[in-house]
Design an enzyme around this catalytic site. Structure first.
Site, PDB file in Angstrom:
ATOM      1  CE  LYS A  22      76.476  52.303  15.269  1.00 37.82           C
ATOM      2  NZ  LYS A  22      75.130  52.016  15.801  1.00 37.82           N
ATOM      3  CG  ASN A  23      74.694  55.717  16.782  1.00 33.76           C
ATOM      4  OD1 ASN A  23      74.469  54.759  16.022  1.00 33.76           O
ATOM      5  ND2 ASN A  23      75.211  55.559  17.981  1.00 33.76           N
ATOM      6  CB  CYS A 116      74.350  46.029  20.542  1.00 32.74           C
ATOM      7  SG  CYS A 116      75.626  46.165  19.287  1.00 32.74           S
ATOM      8  NE  ARG A 121      69.434  48.887  22.577  1.00 30.02           N
ATOM      9  CZ  ARG A 121      70.280  49.122  21.577  1.00 30.02           C
ATOM     10  NH1 ARG A 121      70.893  48.133  20.990  1.00 30.02           N
ATOM     11  NH2 ARG A 121      70.465  50.369  21.141  1.00 30.02           N
ATOM     12  CG  ASP A 305      77.169  54.223  22.138  1.00 33.36           C
ATOM     13  OD1 ASP A 305      76.591  54.915  21.274  1.00 33.36           O
ATOM     14  OD2 ASP A 305      76.589  53.370  22.831  1.00 33.36           O
ATOM     15  NE  ARG A 397      75.020  46.019  14.562  1.00 38.05           N
ATOM     16  CZ  ARG A 397      74.004  45.896  15.387  1.00 38.05           C
ATOM     17  NH1 ARG A 397      73.983  44.906  16.254  1.00 38.05           N
ATOM     18  NH2 ARG A 397      73.017  46.758  15.376  1.00 38.05           N
TER      19      ARG A 397
HETATM   20  C1  EPZ Z   1      70.979  55.022  20.723  1.00 38.94           C
HETATM   21  O1  EPZ Z   1      70.287  53.819  21.053  1.00 38.94           O
HETATM   22  C2  EPZ Z   1      72.244  54.579  20.011  1.00 38.94           C
HETATM   23  N1  EPZ Z   1      71.905  53.841  18.802  1.00 38.94           N
HETATM   24  C3  EPZ Z   1      73.066  53.673  20.938  1.00 38.94           C
HETATM   25  O2  EPZ Z   1      74.283  53.367  20.260  1.00 38.94           O
HETATM   26  C4  EPZ Z   1      73.388  54.457  22.216  1.00 38.94           C
HETATM   27  O3  EPZ Z   1      74.061  53.588  23.114  1.00 38.94           O
HETATM   28  C5  EPZ Z   1      72.096  54.969  22.865  1.00 38.94           C
HETATM   29  O4  EPZ Z   1      71.346  55.753  21.911  1.00 38.94           O
HETATM   30  C6  EPZ Z   1      72.368  55.835  24.079  1.00 38.94           C
HETATM   31  O5  EPZ Z   1      73.181  56.924  23.716  1.00 38.94           O
HETATM   32  C7  EPZ Z   1      71.553  54.540  17.685  1.00 38.94           C
HETATM   33  O6  EPZ Z   1      71.508  55.762  17.682  1.00 38.94           O
HETATM   34  C8  EPZ Z   1      71.240  53.725  16.462  1.00 38.94           C
HETATM   35  P1  EPZ Z   1      68.062  55.131  24.090  1.00 38.94           P
HETATM   36  P2  EPZ Z   1      68.766  53.904  21.625  1.00 38.94           P
HETATM   37  O7  EPZ Z   1      66.667  55.027  23.587  1.00 38.94           O
HETATM   38  O8  EPZ Z   1      68.031  54.959  20.913  1.00 38.94           O
HETATM   39  C9  EPZ Z   1      65.751  53.102  27.640  1.00 38.94           C
HETATM   40  C10 EPZ Z   1      76.014  52.007  19.452  1.00 38.94           C
HETATM   41  O9  EPZ Z   1      76.846  51.265  19.998  1.00 38.94           O
HETATM   42  N2  EPZ Z   1      64.544  53.181  26.775  1.00 38.94           N
HETATM   43  O10 EPZ Z   1      68.646  56.481  24.361  1.00 38.94           O
HETATM   44  O11 EPZ Z   1      68.232  52.528  21.623  1.00 38.94           O
HETATM   45  C11 EPZ Z   1      66.719  52.044  27.146  1.00 38.94           C
HETATM   46  O12 EPZ Z   1      66.363  50.764  27.627  1.00 38.94           O
HETATM   47  C12 EPZ Z   1      74.576  51.999  19.926  1.00 38.94           C
HETATM   48  O13 EPZ Z   1      76.259  52.796  18.498  1.00 38.94           O
HETATM   49  C13 EPZ Z   1      63.306  52.839  27.309  1.00 38.94           C
HETATM   50  O14 EPZ Z   1      63.187  52.480  28.471  1.00 38.94           O
HETATM   51  O15 EPZ Z   1      69.054  54.350  23.126  1.00 38.94           O
HETATM   52  C14 EPZ Z   1      68.030  52.493  27.724  1.00 38.94           C
HETATM   53  O16 EPZ Z   1      68.112  52.058  29.062  1.00 38.94           O
HETATM   54  C15 EPZ Z   1      74.334  51.037  21.085  1.00 38.94           C
HETATM   55  N3  EPZ Z   1      62.204  52.903  26.509  1.00 38.94           N
HETATM   56  C16 EPZ Z   1      67.909  54.023  27.717  1.00 38.94           C
HETATM   57  O17 EPZ Z   1      66.509  54.314  27.549  1.00 38.94           O
HETATM   58  C17 EPZ Z   1      62.283  53.310  25.199  1.00 38.94           C
HETATM   59  O18 EPZ Z   1      61.249  53.378  24.512  1.00 38.94           O
HETATM   60  C18 EPZ Z   1      68.688  54.691  26.591  1.00 38.94           C
HETATM   61  O19 EPZ Z   1      68.171  54.201  25.393  1.00 38.94           O
HETATM   62  C19 EPZ Z   1      63.556  53.652  24.677  1.00 38.94           C
HETATM   63  C20 EPZ Z   1      64.675  53.582  25.493  1.00 38.94           C
END
Ligand code: EPZ
Length: 418
Positions: A22-23, A116, A121, A305, A397
């Site tokens: 998915k990701n 989610c 986020r 995840d 999802r």
């Molecule tokens: C991706 O989300 C995945 N989703 C998530 O999978 C996964 O949990 C996550 O990466 C971490 O591996 C998809 O790929 C569609 P991040 P993403 O930006 O990109 C902070 C699932 O269940 N952050 O790496 O949103 C954020 O708050 C989903 O399949 C900022 O502060 O994750 C978090 O604490 C859930 N500012 C951390 O970084 C930003 O601009 C990791 O978030 C962006 C993120």
């Protein structure tokens, strides 16, 4: 809405085919906007996040259709730069489209993304990175407006190795003028898949999988046919299901390297795991020792995840386990529901202390997010007695044919409309 009715307590045996990730698929769909050529994504899972993303591409003017298990996208007539709020709010990955839409059309308008409910986020890393590439960004009334005549390459240092921000910047840098260097980039396998996809379209990106990614901007990208990597989180979910229920399961189209951190933990609790070509074999019987500590961190650390699923497993291991969730602020919503099934868990901030019990018992439980819903489903199929797991919109999802795959392994699970 739908729910599962589950009669737990049966061992799992047999073979399960893992879907495309998915990701990985979601950012590839965003990358399809970068070209007027035809894009074909083979083995594309029909999960609701993908279908919602396909809906957004349609709103942009792309023609999309499924041909058996392949998704065909023709972006020649795409002309709309506005992503409808109703769809943008359905999923987090709508934000990836900022990079590709502003690249293609010189402007983009999107409501704040959904996804989610596992934490705040924010998207500051996405927006600050795009600004470094020359994108003018204003935020008002819940909308983000972007404009830029021609993206230009730049050095971008990410405060945190954000998966989405790294992908968004790759999508913008692929056709920017000049070279972009992304430092402290996320190293997830899905980033490598996106790099490979864009390079197959004629892009010139290198370094994905490491902390420094270099993109030499090119003028145009052409169409491509591509098979995404397999879903390491689905694979991990089925490995944990077998560890919880006991039995012997073979995962087809699965790569143990991409979930080495989980494989290591499962071996620690005395599961037998081996991999051969694109298969992973797991055997679990008898007692499961507690893994003592599970701490989530960016790849190659233990994936956030799989935290919920691992918490469910820890509930039925011998001894105590400390689970630490370092990525998201509120990713323990499955805990109260596990406690209703007889689990012994104490949460303080980002840590959960799990004291193992011999068995969980059936209960009517409610999912609040995708991976929490998967964890509750695993808990129910391993528990003694009857359970229901409500609101399958969450697991739908990210898991295609989840109940069919579990039933084929011997679980007594059926979906009913509430
Ligand atoms: C991706 O989300 C995945 N989703 C998530 O999978 C996964 O949990 C996550 O990466 C971490 O591996 C998809 O790929 C569609 P991040 P993403 O930006 O990109 C902070 C699932 O269940 N952050 O790496 O949103 C954020 O708050 C989903 O399949 C900022 O502060 O994750 C978090 O604490 C859930 N500012 C951390 O970084 C930003 O601009 C990791 O978030 C962006 C993120």
């Amino acid at each position: 809405m739908d729910k599962y009715i589950i009669e737990g307590g049966r061992r799992l045996c047999g073979e399960v085919e893992i879907q495309s990730a998915k990701n990985a698929v979601l950012p590839l769909l965003a990358a399809a906007v970068l070209t007027e050529g035809r894009v074909v994504i083979r083995s594309c899972p029909r999960i609701s996040d993908v279908l919602n993303m396909v809906g957004i591409l349609g709103e942009l003017g792309c023609k999309t259709k499924f041909e058996e298990d392949a998704l065909c996208i023709d972006g020649a007539d795409a002309a709309n730069h506005e992503i409808p709020a109703a769809l943008a709010k359905e999923l987090r990955s709508s934000v990836f489209l900022l990079g590709s839409v502003v690249s293609r059309f010189g402007k983009a308008r999107i409501a704040y993304p959904g996804g989610c409910d596992i934490g705040l986020r924010p998207i500051d890393l996405h927006l600050n990175g795009l600004r470094r590439l020359g994108v003018r960004i204003t935020e008002s009334g819940g909308y983000i407006e972007c404009s830029c005549e021609r993206l230009r390459g730049a050095e971008v240092l990410l405060d945190f190795p954000s998966v989405g921000a790294t992908e968004n910047l790759l999508l913008a840098a692929a056709v920017a003028e000049g070279t972009t260097v992304i430092r402290n980039a996320a190293k997830e396998p899905e980033i490598v898949d996106l790099q490979n996809f864009i390079n197959r379209m004629g892009g010139r990106i290198s370094g994905a999988g490491s902390a420094v990614i270099v993109a030499e901007g090119v003028k145009t990208l052409h169409g491509v046919e591509y098979t995404p990597i397999s879903d390491r989180i689905e694979a991990g979910t089925f490995l944990i299901a077998c560890a919880m229920c006991g039995g012997s399961v073979a995962l087809k189209n699965a790569d143990a390297v991409n979930i080495a951190s989980l494989v290591h933990k499962l071996r620690e609790i005395s599961c037998k795991i081996r991999s051969e070509d694109d298969k992973i074999y797991i055997e679990c019987s008898g007692k499961r020792l507690s893994p003592k500590i599970v701490e989530t961190s960016p790849y190659p650390g233990f994936p956030t995840d799989l935290q919920a699923q691992m918490t469910a497993l820890a509930c039925v291991c011998e001894g105590a386990t400390v689970i630490v969730e370092n990525l998201f602020e509120t990713r323990f919503k499955h805990v109260p529901e596990l406690i209703r099934m007889g689990a012994d868990i104490t949460v303080r901030g980002r840590s959960a202390l799990v004291r193992g019990v011999p068995r969980l018992h059936g209960a009517d439980v409610f999912a609040s997010d995708l991976r929490g819903g998967a964890a509750l489903t695993l808990a129910a199929i391993s528990a003694e007695g009857l359970s229901s797991v409500t609101d399958l919109r969450f697991t739908d999802r990210g898991y295609s044919s989840f109940e069919y795959k579990l039933r084929a392994l011997g679980a007594r699970i059926r979906r009913v409309r509430v």
